[in-house]
Design a protein around this motif. Structure first.
Motif, PDB file in Angstrom:
ATOM      1  N   MET A   1      -1.221  15.372   7.991  1.00 49.39           N
ATOM      2  CA  MET A   1      -0.609  14.053   8.075  1.00 49.39           C
ATOM      3  C   MET A   1      -0.194  13.595   6.682  1.00 49.39           C
ATOM      4  N   ALA A   2       1.010  13.139   6.562  1.00 52.45           N
ATOM      5  CA  ALA A   2       1.513  12.673   5.270  1.00 52.45           C
ATOM      6  C   ALA A   2       0.896  11.321   4.925  1.00 52.45           C
ATOM      7  N   LYS A   3       0.610  11.168   3.657  1.00 48.31           N
ATOM      8  CA  LYS A   3       0.045   9.895   3.204  1.00 48.31           C
ATOM      9  C   LYS A   3       1.166   8.881   3.063  1.00 48.31           C
ATOM     10  N   THR A   4       0.856   7.639   3.408  1.00 47.27           N
ATOM     11  CA  THR A   4       1.840   6.576   3.284  1.00 47.27           C
ATOM     12  C   THR A   4       1.494   5.697   2.098  1.00 47.27           C
ATOM     13  N   LYS A   5       2.522   5.029   1.602  1.00 53.70           N
ATOM     14  CA  LYS A   5       2.299   4.096   0.493  1.00 53.70           C
ATOM     15  C   LYS A   5       1.387   2.977   0.954  1.00 53.70           C
ATOM     16  N   LEU A   6       0.590   2.503   0.027  1.00 54.95           N
ATOM     17  CA  LEU A   6      -0.342   1.427   0.325  1.00 54.95           C
ATOM     18  C   LEU A   6       0.246   0.088  -0.103  1.00 54.95           C
ATOM     19  N   PRO A   7      -0.112  -0.978   0.593  1.00 57.50           N
ATOM     20  CA  PRO A   7       0.330  -2.291   0.143  1.00 57.50           C
ATOM     21  C   PRO A   7      -0.420  -2.684  -1.135  1.00 57.50           C
ATOM     22  N   SER A   8       0.135  -3.584  -1.862  1.00 56.58           N
ATOM     23  CA  SER A   8      -0.494  -4.066  -3.086  1.00 56.58           C
ATOM     24  C   SER A   8      -1.882  -4.614  -2.795  1.00 56.58           C
ATOM     25  N   PRO A   9      -2.835  -4.394  -3.713  1.00 62.22           N
ATOM     26  CA  PRO A   9      -4.171  -4.967  -3.547  1.00 62.22           C
ATOM     27  C   PRO A   9      -4.182  -6.489  -3.664  1.00 62.22           C
ATOM     28  N   CYS A  10      -3.092  -7.081  -4.074  1.00 62.20           N
ATOM     29  CA  CYS A  10      -2.989  -8.535  -4.194  1.00 62.20           C
ATOM     30  C   CYS A  10      -3.167  -9.166  -2.815  1.00 62.20           C
ATOM     31  N   ILE A  11      -3.999 -10.199  -2.746  1.00 57.39           N
ATOM     32  CA  ILE A  11      -4.205 -10.898  -1.466  1.00 57.39           C
ATOM     33  C   ILE A  11      -3.612 -12.313  -1.528  1.00 57.39           C
ATOM     34  N   ASP A  12      -2.654 -12.508  -2.400  1.00 51.34           N
ATOM     35  CA  ASP A  12      -1.857 -13.739  -2.503  1.00 51.34           C
ATOM     36  C   ASP A  12      -2.640 -14.975  -2.918  1.00 51.34           C
ATOM     37  N   VAL A  13      -3.597 -14.807  -3.804  1.00 46.88           N
ATOM     38  CA  VAL A  13      -4.300 -15.940  -4.395  1.00 46.88           C
ATOM     39  C   VAL A  13      -3.677 -16.223  -5.766  1.00 46.88           C
TER      40      VAL A  13
END
Length: 83
Positions: A1-13
């Motif tokens: 299975m190909a790895k997908t890009k991860l969302p930013s660790p930012c949680i919008d604080v």
């Protein structure tokens, strides 16, 4: 299975009140820019490992994991941190 890009660790604080670290995710402004420049999922996963370690060292970031898991599930369908 190909790895997908991860969302930013930012949680919008985005409040840099802990000696230049965000009170939401623990990243500095420089680290936020660095994550955006990481194109390979392997590098993003390594960055997340570093960030979790940083949060552990700094303390008081227990709110980040549930918030990021919610974001991760919404954007990628994954329900486990890749660390």
């Amino acid at each position: 299975m190909a790895k997908t890009k991860l969302p930013s660790p930012c949680i919008d604080v985005c409040k840099f009140r802990r000696e230049g670290h965000c009170i939401g995710c623990s990243m500095t402004k420089g680290q936020k820019k660095m994550f955006k420049s990481l194109k390979k999922p392997e590098f993003q996963e390594e960055f997340l490992r570093m960030l979790v370690h940083q949060q552990s060292d700094m303390g008081r970031y227990t709110h980040w994991t549930p918030a990021y898991l919610k974001k991760l599930k919404k954007k990628t369908g994954r329900t486990v941190l890749p660390v």
